[in-house]
Write a protein that holds these residues in place. Structure first.
Motif, short mmCIF file in Angstrom:
data_model
loop_
_atom_site.label_atom_id
_atom_site.label_comp_id
_atom_site.label_asym_id
_atom_site.label_seq_id
_atom_site.Cartn_x
_atom_site.Cartn_y
_atom_site.Cartn_z
N SER A 173 7.42 -0.49 -10.62
CA SER A 173 6.89 0.29 -9.50
C SER A 173 6.76 -0.65 -8.31
CB SER A 173 5.52 0.89 -9.86
OG SER A 173 5.63 1.75 -10.97
N ALA A 174 6.22 -0.15 -7.21
CA ALA A 174 6.07 -0.98 -6.01
C ALA A 174 4.75 -0.67 -5.34
CB ALA A 174 7.21 -0.74 -5.04
N GLU A 175 4.12 -1.72 -4.78
CA GLU A 175 2.90 -1.52 -4.01
C GLU A 175 3.03 -2.21 -2.66
OE1 GLU A 175 -0.66 -3.65 -5.07
OE2 GLU A 175 0.43 -4.87 -6.52
N ALA A 176 2.45 -1.58 -1.65
CA ALA A 176 2.44 -2.18 -0.32
C ALA A 176 1.62 -3.46 -0.32
CB ALA A 176 1.87 -1.18 0.69
N LYS A 177 2.02 -4.41 0.50
CA LYS A 177 1.29 -5.67 0.57
C LYS A 177 -0.08 -5.51 1.23
CE LYS A 177 5.46 -8.49 0.35
NZ LYS A 177 6.35 -9.50 0.98
N THR A 178 -0.33 -4.34 1.80
CA THR A 178 -1.64 -4.04 2.38
C THR A 178 -2.60 -3.47 1.35
OG1 THR A 178 -0.73 -1.90 3.06
CG2 THR A 178 -0.76 -3.66 4.71
N LEU A 179 -2.11 -3.21 0.13
CA LEU A 179 -2.93 -2.62 -0.92
C LEU A 179 -3.55 -3.72 -1.78
CD1 LEU A 179 -3.34 0.43 -1.38
CD2 LEU A 179 -1.63 0.32 -3.20
N HIS A 180 -4.79 -3.53 -2.22
CA HIS A 180 -5.49 -4.57 -2.98
C HIS A 180 -6.12 -4.01 -4.26
CE1 HIS A 180 -4.98 -7.16 0.50
NE2 HIS A 180 -5.56 -6.24 1.26
N ASN A 181 -6.03 -4.81 -5.30
CA ASN A 181 -6.72 -4.55 -6.57
C ASN A 181 -6.08 -3.44 -7.40
OD1 ASN A 181 -8.79 -5.56 -8.26
ND2 ASN A 181 -10.02 -3.73 -7.88
N VAL A 182 -4.78 -3.20 -7.21
CA VAL A 182 -4.07 -2.26 -8.07
C VAL A 182 -3.78 -2.97 -9.40
CG1 VAL A 182 -1.96 -0.90 -8.39
CG2 VAL A 182 -3.02 -1.05 -6.14
N LYS A 183 -4.07 -2.29 -10.50
CA LYS A 183 -3.81 -2.84 -11.83
C LYS A 183 -2.58 -2.17 -12.43
CE LYS A 183 -7.72 -5.09 -11.48
NZ LYS A 183 -7.74 -6.54 -11.16
N ALA A 184 -1.67 -2.97 -12.96
CA ALA A 184 -0.49 -2.41 -13.62
C ALA A 184 -0.94 -1.56 -14.79
CB ALA A 184 0.45 -3.53 -14.08
N SER A 185 -0.46 -0.34 -14.86
CA SER A 185 -0.92 0.60 -15.88
C SER A 185 0.15 1.65 -16.13
CB SER A 185 -2.22 1.28 -15.42
OG SER A 185 -2.51 2.39 -16.23
N PRO A 186 0.21 2.20 -17.35
CA PRO A 186 1.14 3.31 -17.58
C PRO A 186 0.81 4.51 -16.70
CG PRO A 186 0.31 2.43 -19.66
CD PRO A 186 -0.49 1.79 -18.57
N TRP A 187 -0.48 4.66 -16.36
CA TRP A 187 -0.93 5.74 -15.47
C TRP A 187 -1.68 5.09 -14.32
CZ3 TRP A 187 -2.25 5.58 -20.73
CH2 TRP A 187 -1.40 6.32 -21.56
N PRO A 188 -0.98 4.71 -13.24
CA PRO A 188 -1.63 3.97 -12.14
C PRO A 188 -2.80 4.75 -11.56
CG PRO A 188 0.55 4.79 -11.49
CD PRO A 188 0.43 5.00 -12.96
N TYR A 189 -3.88 4.03 -11.30
CA TYR A 189 -5.08 4.66 -10.76
C TYR A 189 -5.53 3.88 -9.53
CZ TYR A 189 -7.10 0.92 -13.67
OH TYR A 189 -7.38 -0.30 -14.25
N PHE A 190 -6.28 4.59 -8.64
CA PHE A 190 -6.56 4.03 -7.32
C PHE A 190 -8.04 4.05 -6.97
CE2 PHE A 190 -2.25 5.62 -7.55
CZ PHE A 190 -1.55 4.45 -7.25
#
Length: 508
Positions: free
Chosen positions: A483-500
């Protein structure tokens, strides 16, 4: 551990937890998903896409920590379980608000679990073992089993076909109102455009520090917008350009492009899980075990995985239902995996009296790797002598069609390696594919009833051996997800079901 927990709960009243320091509330993020979820009722679907969106709005009594151990969520603590394993006494957290402002009580929890047992495939798994679900007080309930059932807490914790707690007055099927207890609530849904969630100001997070799906869930963002983007290349370009703050399910061959992006960065979950071909054991040609064996013998996993993922760093040719490193790993039965021998498959087809009807395979390009595997599989099946009807649908339509056994013979899906094998979809007799026979029950029932982990590990070897002999599902191999996350996003944890929840953004 109890002393540590008590200390954390006490100090949480005095100071903010360390994970929350410096995280300023605000911001809106766009999350690109593979398409439109078929429902926003997580009880009614096993689709990962449904769980990804709805876990922000609905909650379960229990959930999983970072090591996939069951921990309390809406329950105050882990349950008190009787010595015979048949009685579970559960205390609820007090003062928990639903999105409509009402307060959660045991009446809501009891009614919700009963609904789950009635309509959810995971609930239907548990239902034969459950004798009663009853309130024992305003904030306490008791689940009494007919016989010990080891996976109960894992099933209650899972966000897939989930045992969410709803207001007792909102149990319609289908749901008419989306009202949960989660940190975000539904503001607007525009079909094929977006699902807009906003912070629920009445939410009370747990006092423990975040731990996997558990601990404190803090709604830092103002809004989360889930945007359906069915085309894989469009998702990739949106990630690279910074259009999306998080982008789910990107093809592995795009890894280098993501690394070179100035706006986004790759998120790799290793291992993610397994792609599988599920066979229809209720109606049609795949009710024949000999024809299921023919499919099993015909398919070549390595070629399918190469076509799907390209980069060998993103897959492993492995027949075990759990990879090495998992307690459930066993080699029982895997001699039936991965022969890729169309000639031998053709002989099995002749013995089975194959009548030349096309084998109908359902797949979707929203998960591009499904489609690529389907193309390779079709050629191997044709080489064996099958006629093949490859039917390509959007994911929501596929999940609707697979519910009708008259519509298909094989469908392609994937899933993670769940904490308990009972959480695999095919373990449920009612899961599309409908593996429900004496051979399955003879292998599975002792495994489900055994409370001792070491004995369960041994018994799972027989479950896997029966899985290969019965061939209800063809496991292609193991894969890693990109997957991909913006460099402006913080504290995303790699997960089978991404949560925010607990996630912040520099974009305001």
């Amino acid at each position: 551990m109890r002393k540590k927990l008590a200390f954390l709960m006490a100090t949480a009243l005095i100071v903010a937890p360390s994970w929350a320091i410096g995280q300023e509330k605000g911001g809106v993020i766009d999350v690109a998903t593979i398409g439109e979820p078929p429902t926003l009722d997580p009880m009614a679907s096993t689709a990962d896409l449904v769980g990804i969106v709805t876990q922000h709005m609905f909650e379960t009594l229990f959930t999983f920590d970072d090591e996939w151990k069951v921990i309390p969520l809406l329950a105050e603590t882990m349950p008190s379980i009787s010595d015979d394993g048949k009685t579970y006494d559960i205390t609820l957290r007090q003062g928990i608000k639903f999105h409509d402002g009402s307060t959660m009580t045991s009446a809501d929890a009891v009614a919700s679990i009963q609904r789950w047992m009635s309509i959810a495939s995971r609930g239907k798994q548990a239902a034969p073992y459950i004798d009663t679900v009853e309130a024992t007080g305003d904030t306490s309930l008791r689940i009494t089993l007919k016989t010990a059932y080891a996976p109960l807490l894992s099933l209650l914790a899972f966000n897939n076909s989930a045992a969410i707690i709803l207001p007792k007055g909102n149990l319609a099927d289908p749901l008419t109102e989306i009202i949960g207890t989660g940190p975000y609530m539904l503001k607007e849904r525009k079909a094929d455009q977006y699902i807009q969630l906003v912070r629920f100001d009445g939410y009370t997070p747990r006092s423990e520090e975040p731990d996997g799906f558990g601990g404190a869930r803090e709604a830092i963002l103002d809004e989360i917008r889930f945007v359906p983007v069915p085309d894989a290349n469009t998702r990739l370009q949106g990630a690279i350009s910074g259009q999306f703050d998080y982008t789910d399910s990107i093809a592995p061959e795009s890894f280098d492009q993501l690394k070179a992006s100035t706006e986004s960065q790759p998120v790799v979950l290793k291992p993610f899980g397994a792609p599988v071909f599920v066979m229809n054991m209720k109606e049609g040609m795949m009710t024949s075990k000999a024809l299921r064996h023919a499919v099993q013998v015909a398919l070549n996993p390595e070629d399918m995985l190469l076509a799907a993922f390209g980069n060998p760093e993103f897959f492993a040719v492995d027949g075990a239902l759990y990879p090495e490193g998992y307690v459930w790993h066993t080699k029982e039965g895997i001699e039936r995996y991965g022969s890729g021998d169309p000639e031998a498959a053709g002989e099995l087809m002749q013995e089975a009296g194959y009548d030349g009807k096309p084998v109908r395979i359902l797949t979707s390009r929203q998960y591009e790797f499904h489609y690529k595997m389907a193309q390779v599989a079709a050629e191997y099946l044709k080489a064996a002598g099958f006629q093949v009807d490859l039917q390509v649908f959007d994911w929501a339509t596929l999940t609707q069609r697979r519910a009708d056994p008259a519509q298909w013979d094989i469908f392609i899906t994937h899933g993670p390696f769940p904490a308990d094998p009972a959480l695999n979809g095919w373990m449920s007799d009612s899961y599309p594919g409908w593996w429900d026979n004496d051979a399955k029950h003879a292998a599975v029932e002792p495994f489900l009833a055994e409370p001792d982990l070491q004995k369960r590990i041994e018994l799972f070897g027989m479950v896997q051996k029966t899985f290969y002999e019965e061939a209800p599902v063809f496991k292609v191999g193991d894969f890693n997800a990109l997957s991909a996350e913006a460099k402006t996003l913080h504290n995303v944890k790699a997960s089978p079901w991404p949560y925010f929840w607990n996630v912040s953004t520099d974009k305001k």
